[in-house]
Design a protein around this motif. Sequence first.
Motif, PDB file in Angstrom:
ATOM      1  N   ALA B  11       0.847  -1.191   0.000  1.00 24.84           N
ATOM      2  CA  ALA B  11       0.000   0.000   0.000  1.00 24.84           C
ATOM      3  C   ALA B  11       0.882   1.239   0.000  1.00 24.84           C
ATOM      4  O   ALA B  11       0.884   2.041   0.924  1.00 24.84           O
ATOM      5  CB  ALA B  11      -0.901  -0.013   1.224  1.00 24.84           C
ATOM      6  N   PHE B  13       3.375   4.009  -2.824  1.00 21.27           N
ATOM      7  CA  PHE B  13       3.878   4.346  -4.151  1.00 21.27           C
ATOM      8  C   PHE B  13       5.387   4.113  -4.248  1.00 21.27           C
ATOM      9  O   PHE B  13       5.954   4.176  -5.326  1.00 21.27           O
ATOM     10  CB  PHE B  13       3.551   5.799  -4.494  1.00 21.27           C
ATOM     11  CG  PHE B  13       2.105   6.028  -4.843  1.00 21.27           C
ATOM     12  CD1 PHE B  13       1.657   5.866  -6.145  1.00 21.27           C
ATOM     13  CD2 PHE B  13       1.189   6.384  -3.864  1.00 21.27           C
ATOM     14  CE1 PHE B  13       0.319   6.073  -6.474  1.00 21.27           C
ATOM     15  CE2 PHE B  13      -0.152   6.583  -4.184  1.00 21.27           C
ATOM     16  CZ  PHE B  13      -0.585   6.431  -5.495  1.00 21.27           C
ATOM     17  N   LEU B  62      -8.564   2.960  -4.115  1.00 21.56           N
ATOM     18  CA  LEU B  62      -8.408   4.237  -4.806  1.00 21.56           C
ATOM     19  C   LEU B  62      -7.314   5.112  -4.180  1.00 21.56           C
ATOM     20  O   LEU B  62      -6.462   5.655  -4.882  1.00 21.56           O
ATOM     21  CB  LEU B  62      -9.751   4.986  -4.766  1.00 21.56           C
ATOM     22  CG  LEU B  62      -9.830   6.322  -5.488  1.00 21.56           C
ATOM     23  CD1 LEU B  62      -9.587   6.160  -6.977  1.00 21.56           C
ATOM     24  CD2 LEU B  62     -11.202   6.974  -5.261  1.00 21.56           C
ATOM     25  N   THR B  63      -7.325   5.233  -2.870  1.00 15.96           N
ATOM     26  CA  THR B  63      -6.435   6.193  -2.203  1.00 15.96           C
ATOM     27  C   THR B  63      -5.181   5.540  -1.615  1.00 15.96           C
ATOM     28  O   THR B  63      -4.262   6.229  -1.210  1.00 15.96           O
ATOM     29  CB  THR B  63      -7.173   6.862  -1.034  1.00 15.96           C
ATOM     30  OG1 THR B  63      -7.589   5.837  -0.114  1.00 15.96           O
ATOM     31  CG2 THR B  63      -8.392   7.624  -1.509  1.00 15.96           C
ATOM     32  N   ARG B  64      -5.164   4.204  -1.580  1.00 23.49           N
ATOM     33  CA  ARG B  64      -4.085   3.444  -0.928  1.00 23.49           C
ATOM     34  C   ARG B  64      -3.985   3.742   0.571  1.00 23.49           C
ATOM     35  O   ARG B  64      -2.956   3.526   1.206  1.00 23.49           O
ATOM     36  CB  ARG B  64      -2.723   3.680  -1.607  1.00 23.49           C
ATOM     37  CG  ARG B  64      -2.753   3.323  -3.077  1.00 23.49           C
ATOM     38  CD  ARG B  64      -1.403   3.062  -3.664  1.00 23.49           C
ATOM     39  NE  ARG B  64      -1.553   2.889  -5.112  1.00 23.49           N
ATOM     40  CZ  ARG B  64      -0.570   2.583  -5.925  1.00 23.49           C
ATOM     41  NH1 ARG B  64       0.637   2.410  -5.456  1.00 23.49           N
ATOM     42  NH2 ARG B  64      -0.788   2.444  -7.219  1.00 23.49           N
ATOM     43  N   GLU B  65      -5.044   4.309   1.129  1.00 26.00           N
ATOM     44  CA  GLU B  65      -5.047   4.604   2.559  1.00 26.00           C
ATOM     45  C   GLU B  65      -5.697   3.458   3.338  1.00 26.00           C
ATOM     46  O   GLU B  65      -6.580   2.772   2.829  1.00 26.00           O
ATOM     47  CB  GLU B  65      -5.783   5.925   2.827  1.00 26.00           C
ATOM     48  CG  GLU B  65      -5.003   7.125   2.298  1.00 26.00           C
ATOM     49  CD  GLU B  65      -5.761   8.454   2.396  1.00 26.00           C
ATOM     50  OE1 GLU B  65      -5.149   9.487   2.124  1.00 26.00           O
ATOM     51  OE2 GLU B  65      -6.961   8.444   2.746  1.00 26.00           O
ATOM     52  N   GLN B  66      -5.283   3.327   4.587  1.00 26.47           N
ATOM     53  CA  GLN B  66      -5.786   2.236   5.408  1.00 26.47           C
ATOM     54  C   GLN B  66      -7.233   2.486   5.845  1.00 26.47           C
ATOM     55  O   GLN B  66      -7.558   3.570   6.327  1.00 26.47           O
ATOM     56  CB  GLN B  66      -4.893   2.087   6.636  1.00 26.47           C
ATOM     57  CG  GLN B  66      -5.180   0.840   7.450  1.00 26.47           C
ATOM     58  CD  GLN B  66      -4.226   0.708   8.621  1.00 26.47           C
ATOM     59  OE1 GLN B  66      -3.811   1.686   9.224  1.00 26.47           O
ATOM     60  NE2 GLN B  66      -3.867  -0.525   8.956  1.00 26.47           N
ATOM     61  N   VAL B  67      -8.063   1.470   5.645  1.00 26.71           N
ATOM     62  CA  VAL B  67      -9.454   1.539   6.094  1.00 26.71           C
ATOM     63  C   VAL B  67      -9.578   0.767   7.412  1.00 26.71           C
ATOM     64  O   VAL B  67     -10.300   1.150   8.328  1.00 26.71           O
ATOM     65  CB  VAL B  67     -10.391   0.903   5.041  1.00 26.71           C
ATOM     66  CG1 VAL B  67     -11.832   0.947   5.513  1.00 26.71           C
ATOM     67  CG2 VAL B  67     -10.232   1.599   3.703  1.00 26.71           C
ATOM     68  N   PHE B  68      -8.859  -0.313   7.483  1.00 26.54           N
ATOM     69  CA  PHE B  68      -8.830  -1.148   8.689  1.00 26.54           C
ATOM     70  C   PHE B  68      -8.299  -0.349   9.879  1.00 26.54           C
ATOM     71  O   PHE B  68      -7.395   0.476   9.733  1.00 26.54           O
ATOM     72  CB  PHE B  68      -7.914  -2.350   8.407  1.00 26.54           C
ATOM     73  CG  PHE B  68      -7.557  -3.136   9.616  1.00 26.54           C
ATOM     74  CD1 PHE B  68      -8.497  -3.973  10.226  1.00 26.54           C
ATOM     75  CD2 PHE B  68      -6.284  -3.049  10.165  1.00 26.54           C
ATOM     76  CE1 PHE B  68      -8.150  -4.695  11.356  1.00 26.54           C
ATOM     77  CE2 PHE B  68      -5.935  -3.775  11.290  1.00 26.54           C
ATOM     78  CZ  PHE B  68      -6.876  -4.595  11.889  1.00 26.54           C
TER      79      PHE B  68
END
Lengths: 395, 395
Positions: B11, B13, B62-68
């Motif tokens: 996750a 770049f 989409l954002t590569r941000e953590q949701v968990f």
Amino acid sequence: MTVTSTHSEIASFTPYPIKHLPLNLRVGSESLFIVWDNGHESEYHYLWLRDNCHCSECIATLTREQVFEICDVPETIRPLEAYFSEDNRLVIKWDYADHISQYHPGWLYSHCYSESAREAKQWRAKVWDKEAINQTLPTNTYLNILQSDQHLLTWLRDLRDYGIALVTDVDCAPNTLIKVAHRISFIRETNFGTIFNVQAKADANSAAYTDLRLPLHTDLPTRELQPGLQFLHCLINDAEGGESILVDGFKIAEHMREYYPDEFASLSSIPMSFYNKDQHSDYRFRGTAIVVDENHQIVEVRLANFLRGPIDVPAHQTLALYKAYRRFIQLTREERFQFFHRLNSGELIVFDNRRVLHARNAFDLKTGSRHLQGCYIDRDELLSRIRVLERDTLG
Amino acid sequence: MTVTSTHSEIASFTPYPIKHLPLNLRVGSESLFIVWDNGHESEYHYLWLRDNCHCSECIATLTREQVFEICDVPETIRPLEAYFSEDNRLVIKWDYADHISQYHPGWLYSHCYSESAREAKQWRAKVWDKEAINQTLPTNTYLNILQSDQHLLTWLRDLRDYGIALVTDVDCAPNTLIKVAHRISFIRETNFGTIFNVQAKADANSAAYTDLRLPLHTDLPTRELQPGLQFLHCLINDAEGGESILVDGFKIAEHMREYYPDEFASLSSIPMSFYNKDQHSDYRFRGTAIVVDENHQIVEVRLANFLRGPIDVPAHQTLALYKAYRRFIQLTREERFQFFHRLNSGELIVFDNRRVLHARNAFDLKTGSRHLQGCYIDRDELLSRIRVLERDTLG
């Protein structure tokens, strides 16, 4: 008692009204002691007094900045003479370079650095939970903020102390928030621009620009200096969902300090890592989620789950940090701490982004549209603006 | 060995080329241990591993941000199974919610948080005195900086490490420095604007805008976050005098730590006050002149005699602070530490304003004119830009 200070007396734009008169002075070995008419005793070291000479040789007349440098006099500099003038100025004739310094009594009293004087000057946040903020949310109207310095000053002081304040009846034209922001200062630019549009978009480079739920967070914890004030102006909010939730991070931190002292200690001493995810920027910052100052006051909260980088601390601290972090997040989820507010069009909410965590429920664009505009201004600007406005009140 | 990472694996770049392969793993009570093909052993706690799952359930595509969020699993989460896949990924099947995580070996190795791994990642400044900087001043041309990412990256890394770098052959048209600045990022606005003109003027609100000598200082120590990079572009410099003097504040601080450890301790622990003097702003900041990080590295210097406010610390610390401050200033005045440079038209000097002190000799406008333009960019932007440029090199 109505002596007004002038530049020849005080190298400052802030007026220092005379509240107390000096009664007597005592010359010690390293410092001078003054007893004031309220019984308070102040100690002023000779180096400190020489350093703070306001004469036009020591201070540049044009800029009011100090030209004199304290390392150009002997460390052992002492008064040859020290006395009060008829208008209650402290006058010192120094034993070096025939220099004479005069000190305005209002300035001198207000710069006393005794423990009690320093304690009295200490700012304290007014922390809040759900119940408290529902009763006290500082609120004023757009026109008052724009047109009245007195309204502005009250609103800014509340914003500083509560970390949150609302403006109502705001024009719903785009970029109107700039007018409010400029009542404080210039806007802080970031990689999201100066004004950012909080709208769902296809190529979102941040969760903010989706329709997803955003958990409680501070903005840009990836930056060494998180933006101070965050402005969110609601232009339209017809979609279902999208309610704002705000939590006083200082309250959570204080609660933690009281009930979970070990976890508070971990979270205020073991740094976390924050990384953004973006094709064109790669900000990283390492800092504690809770920041405490030299007086043990909580001064900052830094937290966004979706912007964390991998924890990167010595192995023996890893689990302690997780335990503390989990506790903090769990506390922020408790309803008793949450200010729940659905922003309506024409409302502008401003909050201290280094203190107040904000969240947003998911929204449904099939049911209507939602458009917020936001911007940032740093804490420095807020505090400077308050001081400048206060000069008029004090003068 | 040429596996390229994709989002489904990492996750981020940033690419993480595989430099070492895992040989074996051991499942401990709280963490998993991996031995790599170079003999290095890494310990990864289970909470850390679960937290860093890269799957598309845990990370928003989409954002590569953590949701968990890590507080949504039990603190006692453990692997049911852990093994290496054929392509050397660590695979863990968890004992909670049937979740499976996979870890790319390049990512995993590079995020080891053992003491030696953390030590190896630590950035270190290249400090300098007069002799050193006269030999090594990083320099490149305007065209190279504008046209070549490779030149830019080298120059930016030098700027980060030495805290100073020169650009030559710069167009002398006003605002040309913006083109160089924008090779890094947007400019940081201050109360002096985005671009400031260093010219003597009648209504100067800062010593910078007079023809006076400026003692060695950092700019805007009155701001919580002092500006990181300072750009000074010389358009014309025909007047007599006005030479620039630059001193590596980190060098002075290190010298102090070695030879005057008590004074170093005072200056890095007792805060000073910094106030600006201006009709329209009143910035104040309280902070130590030397800032040291958790690893005892010197990371910041904050100092401008003409922007100091009265010292405001407990009486028993006052003289210790004066002693240390005087020592620091005296050291900065020693020629052996000073880089002396007369900026010529067409030169642009950039330095880390939170590290390098700068001074200017008085100049004489009767003998010619002098016009510099300046701007600021924060350290965050420099470091982000370097990382983004490095992605290409690593990829």
